[in-house]
Design a protein around this motif. Structure first.
Motif, short mmCIF file in Angstrom:
data_model
loop_
_atom_site.label_atom_id
_atom_site.label_comp_id
_atom_site.label_asym_id
_atom_site.label_seq_id
_atom_site.Cartn_x
_atom_site.Cartn_y
_atom_site.Cartn_z
N ILE A 166 39.03 -68.43 4.02
CA ILE A 166 39.07 -67.86 2.80
C ILE A 166 40.50 -66.93 2.59
O ILE A 166 40.93 -66.35 3.77
CB ILE A 166 37.94 -66.62 2.46
N ALA A 167 41.20 -67.46 1.63
CA ALA A 167 42.58 -66.92 1.28
C ALA A 167 42.44 -65.58 0.93
O ALA A 167 41.75 -65.07 -0.04
CB ALA A 167 43.36 -67.98 0.38
N TYR A 217 50.10 -66.22 -2.76
CA TYR A 217 51.55 -66.44 -2.51
C TYR A 217 51.72 -67.39 -1.38
O TYR A 217 52.31 -68.47 -1.51
CB TYR A 217 52.45 -65.36 -2.34
N TYR A 218 50.84 -67.13 -0.33
CA TYR A 218 51.03 -67.93 0.99
C TYR A 218 49.94 -68.81 1.08
O TYR A 218 50.28 -69.90 1.71
CB TYR A 218 51.16 -67.22 2.21
N ARG A 219 48.78 -68.64 0.62
CA ARG A 219 47.36 -69.41 0.97
C ARG A 219 46.91 -69.85 0.09
O ARG A 219 45.81 -70.54 0.00
CB ARG A 219 46.61 -68.62 1.81
N GLY A 220 47.27 -69.72 -1.37
CA GLY A 220 46.54 -70.07 -2.68
C GLY A 220 45.35 -69.12 -2.73
O GLY A 220 45.11 -68.28 -2.37
N ASN A 221 44.71 -69.44 -3.86
CA ASN A 221 43.37 -68.83 -4.30
C ASN A 221 42.10 -69.33 -3.76
O ASN A 221 42.12 -70.58 -3.13
CB ASN A 221 43.62 -68.55 -5.72
N ASN A 222 41.21 -68.79 -3.79
CA ASN A 222 39.78 -69.34 -3.70
C ASN A 222 38.89 -69.72 -4.74
O ASN A 222 37.80 -70.09 -4.50
CB ASN A 222 39.07 -68.15 -2.88
N THR A 223 39.40 -69.78 -6.00
CA THR A 223 38.56 -70.33 -6.96
C THR A 223 38.19 -71.75 -6.95
O THR A 223 39.12 -72.46 -6.64
CB THR A 223 39.38 -69.79 -8.42
N THR A 240 34.92 -69.46 -12.23
CA THR A 240 34.42 -70.49 -13.15
C THR A 240 33.76 -69.59 -14.18
O THR A 240 33.27 -68.51 -13.97
CB THR A 240 33.50 -71.58 -12.77
N PRO A 241 33.77 -70.40 -15.32
CA PRO A 241 32.92 -69.34 -16.44
C PRO A 241 31.60 -68.76 -16.03
O PRO A 241 31.17 -67.89 -16.49
CB PRO A 241 33.05 -70.29 -17.70
#
Length: 544
Positions: free
Chosen positions: A73-74, A78-84, A499-500
């Motif tokens: 899990i990031a 900036y360095y590891r992207g997101n978790n979505t 997500t929605p």
């Protein structure tokens, strides 16, 4: 892995395989400065391109698939992207399919038959390309894909894609089997030392093909009783019951392994993540399962939460291991991580060697997974005369062996991050310094996860242990298993999913090129499957 040869760019443009959708129409433009459609292309070069590009960056260790699998899990975008789960338009497998069709064409032309080793591997990669894309989106262009006279190929139903792919996998096994029967010494011979980056023998390739076929068949478990023409349980049983005709993997030595070296660096180095171990943490789904079962693999892949150790807990105390919650905001995750509240990924194992030599090999199709697939099939009643408990235990032991773990082994855990904060690093350790040891008690672990029998509990155990064995391996396979079975339950329902509905998507949207260049067929496919919209929340035939 060092790619031994690359096809020159000019040659790539004129290899002449027709567009798979209209977006590749430019490939058909004649260029007088380069070789034409009927030029001889070395078969090893074509095979090299296919094997070297088969595995995408998002499928490798620490890639986006491993976030979606909730192994990591990031906490800092900036360095590891997101978790979505921002599943938008998928990438495609058209490059593999294009080169595979060219491989089969050239193998036929150059060798004068369709019974040679290159044609056999072409059948495997053709099936692989079709399944890779179809399991993401549903119906796809397949039977007409690559036809020079069809620039807007029709969509085949997902059922028909899988049916064709299963036939192609059977063909691949038969062709290689016949070659080995005619010349048994080839079985232990490297199939193509210059073209195959995996370095497999003829027999090992046959094992990979049949092992992958078992993966495909078990992925069809929801369609096992309502699609009699596919013969899903029967084919699975036939493969397991006849290892002479259908050899499958017999140990980790048969794994399809993607290798890293100083040129093709381990992903944490290739992506520039090696200084930033503090910007990602092991996911709670993975950690919680490992803690509950007292799994010694956790001591190898992860560290305790620093605040737990500074508070007095031992390195080998499973209660000191705390996973990161994907449903929290990254701001909260970063704060908690900086305060030492979460476990960290092992710095020494994953962030300290550009060649990946200290990390486990990246297994893309492996023996451990196969064991769990067979155990699941037995549990479901597909295979008789075999023990699900035996295959289940074989899968666990194969995974333990991949980590080099033995009972009673002393495992050194190193300090994971650069921090001088006294509350989480009271000893002033440097990143990578020995922090303490833990003892691997595989006897207790195996007792904790002993197979409960061919029932729902046993099935849950199989799927859960398969998930743990796939840690940072096999690309999206853990996600596909969750999507098919719901087990183990990945975290969802909160805003962190992105997500929605706050739920994990069921599919990707089609490649953007499809709506632009194959519009009529694309719209028809959406209408027949999803009511006219490219809806990420809808199941395809595969998982309904």
């Amino acid at each position: 892995m060092k790619i031994k040869s690359l096809i020159p760019y000019a040659l790539l443009l004129t290899m002449g395989v027709a567009s798979l959708t209209g977006c590749q129409k430019g490939d058909l433009i004649n260029n007088p400065n380069v070789a034409g459609e009927n030029s001889i292309v070395p078969l090893s070069l074509l095979l090299n391109h296919i094997t070297a590009t088969q595995i995408r960056s998002d499928e490798q260790p620490w890639g986006y698939s491993q976030v979606a699998n909730q192994y990591v899990i990031a906490n800092y975008s900036y360095y590891r992207g997101n978790n979505t789960y921002n599943f938008g338009n998928t990438s495609d497998s058209y490059d593999i399919l294009k080169y595979t069709l060219k491989l089969e064409q050239q193998a036929t032309a150059q060798l004068g038959n369709q019974t040679n080793k290159y044609y056999a591997l072409g059948e495997f990669f053709k099936a692989y390309a079709g399944i890779w894309l179809s399991q993401r989106v549903g119906d796809i262009p397949f039977s007409q894909a690559g036809n020079p006279s069809v620039l807007t190929p029709k969509y085949d139903t997902q059922h028909d894609v899988y049916k064709a792919a299963l036939t192609e996998l059977d063909n691949a096994n038969t062709l290689l089997g016949n070659i080995i029967t005619a010349n048994p010494t080839l079985g232990s011979t490297i199939l193509d030392a210059s073209g195959d980056i995996y370095g497999l023998t003829y027999t090992q390739w046959q094992k990979v093909i049949n092992t992958y076929r078992l993966r495909v068949l078990i992925s069809l478990s929801k369609r096992a009783t309502d699609n009699a023409d596919l013969q899903i349980p029967q084919t699975f049983a036939a493969i397991v019951g006849n290892p002479t005709k259908y050899p499958v993997m017999t140990g980790n030595g048969d794994n399809l392994v993607y290798k890293f070296n100083a040129v093709n660096r381990y992903p944490t180095f290739a992506l520039g993540l090696n200084p930033y171990n503090n910007f990602a943490n092991p996911g709670s789904t993975y950690v919680n399962i490992s803690v509950a079962t007292q799994d010694p693999r956790l001591f190898v892949t992860s560290t305790p939460a620093p605040i737990q150790v500074s508070g007095g807990k031992a390195i080998g105390d499973f209660s000191a291991y705390v996973g990161s919650d994907i449903n929290q905001s990254q701001a909260a995750l970063l704060t908690n991580s900086n305060n030492g509240m979460y476990s960290f990924n092992s710095f020494t194992r994953y962030y300290n060697d550009a060649t990946g030599a200290t990390a486990e090999p990246f297994v893309f199709i492996g023996y451990s997974e196969m064991c769990f697939n067979i155990a699941e099939a037995i549990n479901r009643g597909w295979v008789s005369g075999a023990s699900a408990a035996t295959w289940y235990t074989n899968g666990i032991n194969a995974s333990l062996a991949l980590y080099g773990i033995t009972n009673g082994q002393t495992l050194t855990v190193t300090f994971p991050i650069s921090s001088t904060e006294a509350s989480i690093n009271p000893k002033g350790l440097k990143q990578g310094d020995a922090w303490g040891t833990a003892t691997a008690n595989t006897t207790q672990f195996l007792a904790n996860v002993a197979y409960a029998g061919d029932n729902a509990t046993g099935l849950s155990q199989i799927l859960t242990q398969k998930y743990i064995s796939l840690f940072n391996n096999s690309g999206w396979e853990a996600f596909y298993n969750f999507r098919r079975t719901g087990l183990p339950a990945l975290v969802q329902g909160g805003s962190g999913i992105g997500t929605p509905t706050n739920l994990i998507p069921r599919r990707w949207q089609y490649p953007a090129s499809e709506s632009a260049y194959n519009t009529a067929n694309y719209n028809a496919a959406l209408s027949s499957q999803f009511g006219g919209t490219d809806d990420l929340t809808k199941d395809t035939w595969l998982t309904k």
